[in-house]
Design a protein around this motif. Structure first.
Motif, PDB file in Angstrom:
ATOM      1  N   HIS A 184       0.846  -1.186   0.000  1.00  0.00           N
ATOM      2  CA  HIS A 184       0.000   0.000   0.000  1.00  0.00           C
ATOM      3  C   HIS A 184       0.881   1.235   0.000  1.00  0.00           C
ATOM      4  O   HIS A 184       2.079   1.152   0.200  1.00  0.00           O
ATOM      5  CB  HIS A 184      -0.899   0.013   1.240  1.00  0.00           C
ATOM      6  N   GLY A 185       0.266   2.370  -0.225  1.00  0.00           N
ATOM      7  CA  GLY A 185       1.024   3.610  -0.222  1.00  0.00           C
ATOM      8  C   GLY A 185       0.189   4.742  -0.775  1.00  0.00           C
ATOM      9  O   GLY A 185      -0.938   4.544  -1.248  1.00  0.00           O
ATOM     10  N   SER A 186       0.733   5.941  -0.734  1.00  0.00           N
ATOM     11  CA  SER A 186       0.022   7.124  -1.195  1.00  0.00           C
ATOM     12  C   SER A 186       0.118   7.245  -2.708  1.00  0.00           C
ATOM     13  O   SER A 186       0.934   6.582  -3.364  1.00  0.00           O
ATOM     14  CB  SER A 186       0.617   8.367  -0.541  1.00  0.00           C
ATOM     15  N   VAL A 187      -0.723   8.128  -3.266  1.00  0.00           N
ATOM     16  CA  VAL A 187      -0.671   8.399  -4.696  1.00  0.00           C
ATOM     17  C   VAL A 187       0.687   8.994  -5.064  1.00  0.00           C
ATOM     18  O   VAL A 187       1.262   8.656  -6.104  1.00  0.00           O
ATOM     19  CB  VAL A 187      -1.810   9.359  -5.089  1.00  0.00           C
ATOM     20  N   THR A 188       1.221   9.849  -4.204  1.00  0.00           N
ATOM     21  CA  THR A 188       2.535  10.440  -4.464  1.00  0.00           C
ATOM     22  C   THR A 188       3.610   9.360  -4.520  1.00  0.00           C
ATOM     23  O   THR A 188       4.493   9.385  -5.384  1.00  0.00           O
ATOM     24  CB  THR A 188       2.888  11.468  -3.379  1.00  0.00           C
ATOM     25  N   GLY A 189       3.523   8.406  -3.597  1.00  0.00           N
ATOM     26  CA  GLY A 189       4.485   7.311  -3.603  1.00  0.00           C
ATOM     27  C   GLY A 189       4.394   6.502  -4.876  1.00  0.00           C
ATOM     28  O   GLY A 189       5.426   6.081  -5.438  1.00  0.00           O
ATOM     29  N   LEU A 190       3.173   6.267  -5.365  1.00  0.00           N
ATOM     30  CA  LEU A 190       2.994   5.526  -6.611  1.00  0.00           C
ATOM     31  C   LEU A 190       3.589   6.291  -7.787  1.00  0.00           C
ATOM     32  O   LEU A 190       4.229   5.707  -8.668  1.00  0.00           O
ATOM     33  CB  LEU A 190       1.504   5.260  -6.847  1.00  0.00           C
ATOM     34  N   LEU A 191       3.409   7.610  -7.803  1.00  0.00           N
ATOM     35  CA  LEU A 191       3.965   8.420  -8.886  1.00  0.00           C
ATOM     36  C   LEU A 191       5.491   8.382  -8.877  1.00  0.00           C
ATOM     37  O   LEU A 191       6.124   8.306  -9.934  1.00  0.00           O
ATOM     38  CB  LEU A 191       3.466   9.862  -8.765  1.00  0.00           C
ATOM     39  N   TYR A 192       6.076   8.425  -7.681  1.00  0.00           N
ATOM     40  CA  TYR A 192       7.532   8.314  -7.602  1.00  0.00           C
ATOM     41  C   TYR A 192       7.996   6.929  -8.066  1.00  0.00           C
ATOM     42  O   TYR A 192       9.048   6.793  -8.705  1.00  0.00           O
ATOM     43  CB  TYR A 192       8.011   8.579  -6.184  1.00  0.00           C
ATOM     44  N   ALA A 193       7.220   5.902  -7.751  1.00  0.00           N
ATOM     45  CA  ALA A 193       7.569   4.554  -8.202  1.00  0.00           C
ATOM     46  C   ALA A 193       7.517   4.469  -9.721  1.00  0.00           C
ATOM     47  O   ALA A 193       8.377   3.840 -10.352  1.00  0.00           O
ATOM     48  CB  ALA A 193       6.618   3.531  -7.575  1.00  0.00           C
ATOM     49  N   LEU A 194       6.507   5.103 -10.329  1.00  0.00           N
ATOM     50  CA  LEU A 194       6.434   5.148 -11.788  1.00  0.00           C
ATOM     51  C   LEU A 194       7.613   5.922 -12.368  1.00  0.00           C
ATOM     52  O   LEU A 194       8.144   5.568 -13.426  1.00  0.00           O
ATOM     53  CB  LEU A 194       5.113   5.782 -12.222  1.00  0.00           C
ATOM     54  N   GLY A 195       8.027   6.980 -11.654  1.00  0.00           N
ATOM     55  CA  GLY A 195       9.215   7.718 -12.081  1.00  0.00           C
ATOM     56  C   GLY A 195      10.458   6.854 -12.033  1.00  0.00           C
ATOM     57  O   GLY A 195      11.299   6.897 -12.943  1.00  0.00           O
ATOM     58  N   ALA A 196      10.579   6.039 -10.981  1.00  0.00           N
ATOM     59  CA  ALA A 196      11.719   5.122 -10.880  1.00  0.00           C
ATOM     60  C   ALA A 196      11.689   4.102 -12.003  1.00  0.00           C
ATOM     61  O   ALA A 196      12.736   3.745 -12.570  1.00  0.00           O
ATOM     62  CB  ALA A 196      11.697   4.420  -9.524  1.00  0.00           C
ATOM     63  N   LEU A 197      10.491   3.624 -12.361  1.00  0.00           N
ATOM     64  CA  LEU A 197      10.356   2.683 -13.483  1.00  0.00           C
ATOM     65  C   LEU A 197      10.825   3.330 -14.782  1.00  0.00           C
ATOM     66  O   LEU A 197      11.593   2.726 -15.550  1.00  0.00           O
ATOM     67  CB  LEU A 197       8.899   2.239 -13.604  1.00  0.00           C
ATOM     68  N   ALA A 198      10.372   4.568 -15.034  1.00  0.00           N
ATOM     69  CA  ALA A 198      10.779   5.264 -16.253  1.00  0.00           C
ATOM     70  C   ALA A 198      12.289   5.475 -16.291  1.00  0.00           C
ATOM     71  O   ALA A 198      12.934   5.284 -17.332  1.00  0.00           O
ATOM     72  CB  ALA A 198      10.047   6.607 -16.348  1.00  0.00           C
ATOM     73  N   CYS A 199      12.862   5.850 -15.158  1.00  0.00           N
ATOM     74  CA  CYS A 199      14.313   6.084 -15.101  1.00  0.00           C
ATOM     75  C   CYS A 199      15.089   4.794 -15.309  1.00  0.00           C
ATOM     76  O   CYS A 199      16.127   4.782 -15.986  1.00  0.00           O
ATOM     77  CB  CYS A 199      14.677   6.708 -13.756  1.00  0.00           C
ATOM     78  N   GLU A 200      14.599   3.698 -14.736  1.00  0.00           N
ATOM     79  CA  GLU A 200      15.283   2.412 -14.924  1.00  0.00           C
ATOM     80  C   GLU A 200      15.296   2.018 -16.395  1.00  0.00           C
ATOM     81  O   GLU A 200      16.304   1.515 -16.909  1.00  0.00           O
ATOM     82  CB  GLU A 200      14.599   1.327 -14.099  1.00  0.00           C
ATOM     83  N   CYS A 201      14.193   2.248 -17.089  1.00  0.00           N
ATOM     84  CA  CYS A 201      14.134   1.910 -18.507  1.00  0.00           C
ATOM     85  C   CYS A 201      15.039   2.830 -19.329  1.00  0.00           C
ATOM     86  O   CYS A 201      15.661   2.388 -20.301  1.00  0.00           O
ATOM     87  CB  CYS A 201      12.692   1.991 -18.999  1.00  0.00           C
TER      88      CYS A 201
END
Length: 295
Positions: free
Chosen positions: A146-163
């Motif tokens: 679980h987590g906040s919407v902000t945390g999810l957005l940062y996770a998506l940012g980490a995914l984009a950066c990893e790619c």
């Protein structure tokens, strides 16, 4: 099911690189009291210098890169290294680690589709399917937290950066090779992280490591950065970014399986199931005939 020599070498490189990255979970707890961003900055600058010095055979002529290629290296460093670290740090502060891991674990899907499209090629249905199954295996291992919407957005940012770490490298590998590309990217990311550390960590950024922290930073520098980055880019050069991307699923798998070995966790039935799913999907994907396209 047999693999040609190039595919076998690329698979060994990519798999070893991702095992090394996944093993960072074994040493990262040692650094929980050490400033994260400054530690990453030191790690990258030392790894970059070591990679520049690690020459084999006759001296290789210096690459004459265009301003556009230098800009691409800077973008790779800013996203795939500095940006990834910042986004991951902010994500785990605001969301459950399993949620972050599941989101970042979608990298194989993105690479399977975006890699070929970047070369004006049609994505392989077989590799895309394997990537989807690999990501499903990652989700089984991680489960959803679980987590906040902000945390999810940062996770998506980490995914984009990893790619971006892989996708931006494709056009640079022919000119630089795996070793020099890794070195240049590390040296470009180090000052970015140093500035971020100065802004967010203040005087703590100059904290002196303990002996245990020195050892952990040394392992991250030598194995997780210098060796893993070189092997990963070598794997991309041999496999293509879409097939190499399948091995990204090994990172959470390695982290989970190391727990019981080191006595820091237990092996759950879902972990075994996820491991089998990932292993089968990766083998199925990399055994696909290599397409004839630029890498």
């Amino acid at each position: 099911m047999s693999l040609d020599a190039s595919t076998a070498r690329g698979s060994i490189c990519a798999a070893t690189a991702m095992v090394a990255v996944g093993s960072s979970a074994a040493v990262s707890p040692v650094l929980t009291e050490y400033p994260l961003l400054s530690g990453q900055a030191w790690r990258y600058v030392v790894a970059g210098l070591l990679l520049l010095l690690a020459r084999r055979g006759p001296a290789v002529p210096a690459a004459r890169l265009t301003p556009r290629q230098w800009a691409r290296i800077a973008l790779l460093a800013a996203t795939g290294m500095a940006g990834f670290n910042v986004c991951l740090l902010e994500a785990v502060r605001r969301a459950d680690p399993s949620t972050v891991g599941a989101v970042v674990g979608a990298a194989p899907i993105v690479l399977a589709v975006a890699g070929p499209l970047g070369s004006a090629q049609r994505p392989s249905a077989r590799i895309a399917f394997s990537a989807l199954v690999t990501t499903a295996g990652v989700c089984v291992i991680q489960a959803f937290g679980h987590g906040s919407v902000t945390g999810l957005l940062y996770a998506l940012g980490a995914l984009a950066c990893e790619c971006c770490f892989s996708l931006l490298a494709v056009g640079l590998l022919p000119a630089l090779g795996a070793r020099r590309l890794s070195a240049f990217a590390c040296l470009a990311a180090a000052p970015m992280l140093a500035v971020a550390a100065a802004l967010t960590e203040g005087a703590d950024a100059l904290q002196r490591p303990t002996v245990a922290e020195w050892l952990a930073l040394g392992y991250l520098t030598l194995v997780v950065t210098a060796l893993a980055f070189f092997l990963w880019y070598a794997g991309i050069g041999l496999l293509g970014v879409d097939r190499a991307g399948l091995f990204a699923g090994i990172v959470p798998l390695t982290a989970v399986l190391l727990g019981p070995v080191l006595g820091t966790g237990r092996l759950a039935p879902t972990s075994v199931l996820g491991a089998l799913v990932i292993g089968a999907a990766v083998l199925y994907g990399v055994s696909a005939p290599a397409p004839d396209r630029p890498r």
